[in-house]
Design a protein around this motif. Structure first.
Motif, mmCIF file in Angstrom:
data_model
loop_
_atom_site.group_PDB
_atom_site.id
_atom_site.type_symbol
_atom_site.label_atom_id
_atom_site.label_comp_id
_atom_site.label_asym_id
_atom_site.label_seq_id
_atom_site.Cartn_x
_atom_site.Cartn_y
_atom_site.Cartn_z
ATOM 1 N N PRO A 96 0.820 -1.224 0.000
ATOM 2 C CA PRO A 96 0.000 0.000 0.000
ATOM 3 C C PRO A 96 0.853 1.273 0.000
ATOM 4 O O PRO A 96 0.489 2.262 -0.642
ATOM 5 C CB PRO A 96 -0.824 -0.108 1.283
ATOM 6 N N ALA A 97 1.974 1.243 0.686
ATOM 7 C CA ALA A 97 2.837 2.427 0.705
ATOM 8 C C ALA A 97 3.422 2.682 -0.678
ATOM 9 O O ALA A 97 3.496 3.835 -1.137
ATOM 10 C CB ALA A 97 3.951 2.238 1.733
ATOM 11 N N LEU A 98 3.813 1.624 -1.364
ATOM 12 C CA LEU A 98 4.343 1.760 -2.723
ATOM 13 C C LEU A 98 3.251 2.235 -3.681
ATOM 14 O O LEU A 98 3.501 3.068 -4.555
ATOM 15 C CB LEU A 98 4.920 0.420 -3.191
ATOM 16 N N ALA A 99 2.045 1.744 -3.514
ATOM 17 C CA ALA A 99 0.930 2.169 -4.356
ATOM 18 C C ALA A 99 0.606 3.650 -4.128
ATOM 19 O O ALA A 99 0.376 4.396 -5.089
ATOM 20 C CB ALA A 99 -0.300 1.313 -4.074
ATOM 21 N N ILE A 154 0.976 6.559 -6.998
ATOM 22 C CA ILE A 154 -0.156 7.417 -7.351
ATOM 23 C C ILE A 154 0.191 8.891 -7.120
ATOM 24 O O ILE A 154 -0.123 9.751 -7.949
ATOM 25 C CB ILE A 154 -1.410 6.999 -6.561
ATOM 26 N N ALA A 155 0.849 9.190 -6.027
ATOM 27 C CA ALA A 155 1.234 10.576 -5.739
ATOM 28 C C ALA A 155 2.221 11.091 -6.779
ATOM 29 O O ALA A 155 2.136 12.248 -7.212
ATOM 30 C CB ALA A 155 1.826 10.672 -4.346
ATOM 31 N N THR A 156 3.145 10.251 -7.208
ATOM 32 C CA THR A 156 4.118 10.659 -8.226
ATOM 33 C C THR A 156 3.439 10.944 -9.555
ATOM 34 O O THR A 156 3.738 11.934 -10.215
ATOM 35 C CB THR A 156 5.186 9.558 -8.409
#
Length: 84
Positions: free
Chosen positions: A4-7, A11-13
């Motif tokens: 979830p942190a990578l997702a 998404i933020a990037t």
């Protein structure tokens, strides 16, 4: 917890990325100013003559170039043919 942190990071990037403009020449003007600035390298095609462009480029990190995509730049091939 890593997935979830990578997702969220992905998404933020994607959402905060700045869209890049394509670097184009304006076919309406015969002379372009090629500007070399820190972090930027772009063309300003809005000059009708080389002296006009050179006056703008004076004192800047810039160079005047002939616009290869100027609408009237195409020469008539018959004018350059030799008569045999």
């Amino acid at each position: 917890m890593r997935i979830p942190a990578l997702a969220i990071l992905t998404i933020a990037t994607v959402l905060t990325s700045v869209s890049a403009r394509a670097q184009t020449y304006d076919p309406a003007y015969p002379v372009c100013l090629h500007v070399y600035a820190r972090g930027a390298n772009y063309y300003e095609c809005r000059y009708t003559s080389l002296p006009q462009c050179n006056a703008t480029a004076s004192g800047r990190g810039a160079q005047c170039v002939i616009n290869p995509y100027f609408a009237s730049a195409h020469s008539d091939y018959r004018r350059h043919r030799r008569a045999y």
